[in-house]
Design an enzyme around this catalytic site. Structure first.
Site, PDB file in Angstrom:
ATOM      1  N   SER A 132       0.849  -1.200   0.000  1.00 12.89           N
ATOM      2  CA  SER A 132       0.000   0.000   0.000  1.00 12.89           C
ATOM      3  C   SER A 132       0.879   1.242   0.000  1.00 12.89           C
ATOM      4  O   SER A 132       1.998   1.210   0.528  1.00 12.89           O
ATOM      5  CB  SER A 132      -0.871   0.025   1.256  1.00 12.89           C
ATOM      6  OG  SER A 132      -1.613   1.230   1.319  1.00 12.89           O
ATOM      7  N   TYR A 145      -1.431  -0.683  11.136  1.00 13.29           N
ATOM      8  CA  TYR A 145      -1.677  -1.068   9.742  1.00 13.29           C
ATOM      9  C   TYR A 145      -0.626  -0.462   8.808  1.00 13.29           C
ATOM     10  O   TYR A 145      -0.020  -1.168   7.996  1.00 13.29           O
ATOM     11  CB  TYR A 145      -3.080  -0.638   9.298  1.00 13.29           C
ATOM     12  CG  TYR A 145      -3.294  -0.863   7.818  1.00 13.29           C
ATOM     13  CD1 TYR A 145      -3.535  -2.145   7.327  1.00 13.29           C
ATOM     14  CD2 TYR A 145      -3.208   0.191   6.897  1.00 13.29           C
ATOM     15  CE1 TYR A 145      -3.692  -2.372   5.959  1.00 13.29           C
ATOM     16  CE2 TYR A 145      -3.370  -0.023   5.538  1.00 13.29           C
ATOM     17  CZ  TYR A 145      -3.618  -1.313   5.079  1.00 13.29           C
ATOM     18  OH  TYR A 145      -3.770  -1.523   3.725  1.00 13.29           O
TER      19      TYR A 145
HETATM   20  N1  LIG Z   1      -9.104  -0.625   0.642  1.00 15.83           N
HETATM   21  C1  LIG Z   1      -8.020   0.128   0.678  1.00 15.83           C
HETATM   22  O1  LIG Z   1      -8.097   1.358   0.793  1.00 15.83           O
HETATM   23  C2  LIG Z   1      -6.654  -0.500   0.525  1.00 15.83           C
HETATM   24  C3  LIG Z   1      -5.579   0.323   0.182  1.00 15.83           C
HETATM   25  C4  LIG Z   1      -4.312  -0.235   0.037  1.00 15.83           C
HETATM   26  C5  LIG Z   1      -4.121  -1.584   0.250  1.00 15.83           C
HETATM   27  N2  LIG Z   1      -5.183  -2.365   0.604  1.00 15.83           N
HETATM   28  C6  LIG Z   1      -4.926  -3.795   0.841  1.00 15.83           C
HETATM   29  O2  LIG Z   1      -5.645  -4.529  -0.119  1.00 15.83           O
HETATM   30  C7  LIG Z   1      -5.857  -5.856   0.372  1.00 15.83           C
HETATM   31  C8  LIG Z   1      -7.315  -6.221   0.136  1.00 15.83           C
HETATM   32  O3  LIG Z   1      -8.140  -5.354   0.892  1.00 15.83           O
HETATM   33  P1  LIG Z   1      -9.530  -4.779   0.345  1.00 15.83           P
HETATM   34  O4  LIG Z   1      -9.411  -3.326   0.289  1.00 15.83           O
HETATM   35  O5  LIG Z   1      -9.945  -5.507  -0.870  1.00 15.83           O
HETATM   36  O6  LIG Z   1     -10.470  -5.074   1.595  1.00 15.83           O
HETATM   37  P2  LIG Z   1     -11.615  -6.150   1.863  1.00 15.83           P
HETATM   38  O7  LIG Z   1     -12.725  -5.988   0.885  1.00 15.83           O
HETATM   39  O8  LIG Z   1     -11.896  -6.030   3.313  1.00 15.83           O
HETATM   40  O9  LIG Z   1     -10.901  -7.552   1.558  1.00 15.83           O
HETATM   41  C9  LIG Z   1      -9.965  -8.128   2.435  1.00 15.83           C
HETATM   42  C10 LIG Z   1      -9.881  -9.610   2.138  1.00 15.83           C
HETATM   43  O10 LIG Z   1      -8.868 -10.181   2.986  1.00 15.83           O
HETATM   44  C11 LIG Z   1      -9.439 -11.272   3.704  1.00 15.83           C
HETATM   45  N3  LIG Z   1      -8.790 -11.449   4.999  1.00 15.83           N
HETATM   46  C12 LIG Z   1      -8.530 -10.502   5.932  1.00 15.83           C
HETATM   47  N4  LIG Z   1      -7.945 -11.054   7.005  1.00 15.83           N
HETATM   48  C13 LIG Z   1      -7.808 -12.385   6.718  1.00 15.83           C
HETATM   49  C14 LIG Z   1      -7.266 -13.496   7.421  1.00 15.83           C
HETATM   50  N5  LIG Z   1      -6.738 -13.373   8.657  1.00 15.83           N
HETATM   51  N6  LIG Z   1      -7.308 -14.720   6.837  1.00 15.83           N
HETATM   52  C15 LIG Z   1      -7.857 -14.854   5.609  1.00 15.83           C
HETATM   53  N7  LIG Z   1      -8.380 -13.858   4.893  1.00 15.83           N
HETATM   54  C16 LIG Z   1      -8.349 -12.632   5.450  1.00 15.83           C
HETATM   55  C17 LIG Z   1     -10.901 -10.887   3.834  1.00 15.83           C
HETATM   56  O11 LIG Z   1     -11.662 -12.047   4.105  1.00 15.83           O
HETATM   57  P3  LIG Z   1     -12.537 -12.184   5.486  1.00 15.83           P
HETATM   58  O12 LIG Z   1     -13.550 -11.116   5.438  1.00 15.83           O
HETATM   59  O13 LIG Z   1     -13.072 -13.537   5.383  1.00 15.83           O
HETATM   60  O14 LIG Z   1     -11.570 -11.987   6.601  1.00 15.83           O
HETATM   61  C18 LIG Z   1     -11.186 -10.318   2.460  1.00 15.83           C
HETATM   62  O15 LIG Z   1     -11.381 -11.363   1.527  1.00 15.83           O
HETATM   63  C19 LIG Z   1      -5.436  -5.833   1.832  1.00 15.83           C
HETATM   64  O16 LIG Z   1      -4.139  -6.373   1.948  1.00 15.83           O
HETATM   65  C20 LIG Z   1      -5.404  -4.349   2.160  1.00 15.83           C
HETATM   66  O17 LIG Z   1      -4.513  -4.059   3.206  1.00 15.83           O
HETATM   67  C21 LIG Z   1      -6.440  -1.855   0.726  1.00 15.83           C
END
Ligand SMILES: NC(=O)c1ccc[n+]([C@@H]2O[C@H](COP(=O)([O-])OP(=O)(O)OC[C@H]3O[C@@H](n4cnc5c(N)ncnc54)[C@H](OP(=O)(O)O)[C@@H]3O)[C@@H](O)[C@H]2O)c1
Length: 257
Positions: A132, A145
């Site tokens: 990120s 985070y």
């Molecule tokens: N959204 C943003 O602004 C943003 C920005 C930069 C980077 N990111 C990164 O992008 C990635 C995806 O996030 P997203 O934005 O798409 O959010 P999201 O919609 O909340 O998706 C997160 C995914 O990770 C899974 N997950 C989380 N903890 C887990 C665990 N302990 N074991 C297995 N699965 C787990 C969740 O499944 P469950 O619900 O089943 O736990 C979900 O499928 C993450 O690494 C996040 O840090 C996000």
């Protein structure tokens, strides 16, 4: 020729679900992983799709994922599972902030190490890790985070150098800015200015940037031109100023400012 096989973690929603669509369209057989049950993972996905519920913050959970691969060659790994945690560090519970570190760092590294060893041994394979631009910014009110993403951004840069002689292996870091996913709700950040910001990136665009980057063998990709500018500025801005800027968007109650 056997089908190409991909593992995508964090594929139940957001960026991971969009990565799954792209990989399915490209003909990959998929193993999708999340910590809670998938509602309908095969909806809109072409080809063979398996799902697994495993907590990737634990070594046991990652081992279950590796077992579920059943010895198949892993051609593509998207190590994307991760989550945030808002509020002041002094108000956070140990179990909650530790789960962020264990998921975003420990589980991710263990999975990447296991899969990358196989890829390097055969000099073939692709890994996309979701870091990120938060990793460039001290994340007041989301400090743990941002620290985990600083670790991932930095770690993957180092690891890429270590494996540089394995020309057939690609390790790409995807660095999005704020994306419109369940991330902010799950991190209890819906009372923050970044949580309610209506101008976040579309997860489909972010996934496409990451997917194209890993397919073309790029080292890293900051998704979105505004984020590219922010990432560049972060390199020349004092940490105290960055932390103060982050406070403005992540402090609880800032949604109403
Ligand atoms: N959204 C943003 O602004 C943003 C920005 C930069 C980077 N990111 C990164 O992008 C990635 C995806 O996030 P997203 O934005 O798409 O959010 P999201 O919609 O909340 O998706 C997160 C995914 O990770 C899974 N997950 C989380 N903890 C887990 C665990 N302990 N074991 C297995 N699965 C787990 C969740 O499944 P469950 O619900 O089943 O736990 C979900 O499928 C993450 O690494 C996040 O840090 C996000």
């Amino acid at each position: 020729m056997p089908n190409k096989f991909a593992i995508i973690t964090g594929a139940s929603s957001g960026i991971g679900a969009e990565l799954a669509k792209l990989a399915a369209k490209d003909g990959y057989e998929l193993l999708l992983v999340a910590d809670t049950p998938f509602v309908d993972a095969s909806a809109g996905l072409a080809g063979a799709v398996e799902t697994l519920e495993a907590d990737l913050s634990t070594i046991e959970g990652v081992d279950r994922l590796l077992d579920a691969a059943r010895g198949r060659q892993i051609d593509l790994l998207c190590a994307n599972a991760g989550h945030g945690l808002g509020h002041a560090f002094l108000d956070q519970d140990l179990a909650d902030w530790r789960h962020v570190i264990d998921t975003n760092i420990t589980g991710t590294l263990y999975l990447v190490q296991k899969v990358l060893r196989q890829m390097v041994a055969r000099d073939d394979g692709k890994i996309l890790v979701t870091g990120s631009i938060a990793g460039f910014i001290p994340g007041s009110f989301q400090a743990v985070y941002n620290g985990t993403k600083a670790f991932i951004d930095n770690f993957t840069d180092a690891l890429r150098n270590e494996i540089k002689d394995s020309k057939g292996v690609t390790l790409t870091t995807l660095m999005p800015g704020p994306v419109e996913t369940e991330f902010f709700e799950r991190g209890d950040m819906m009372d923050t200015s970044v949580g309610v910001n209506p101008n976040k990136s579309d997860p489909a665009d972010v996934a496409k940037d990451g997917y194209d980057a890993v397919m073309s063998g790029k080292a890293s990709i900051v998704s979105g031109w505004k984020n590219k500018i922010q990432a560049t500025m972060a390199n020349v801005t004092p940490a105290a100023i960055l932390a103060e800027q982050h406070r403005k968007m992540a402090e609880p109650g800032s949604a109403n400012d």
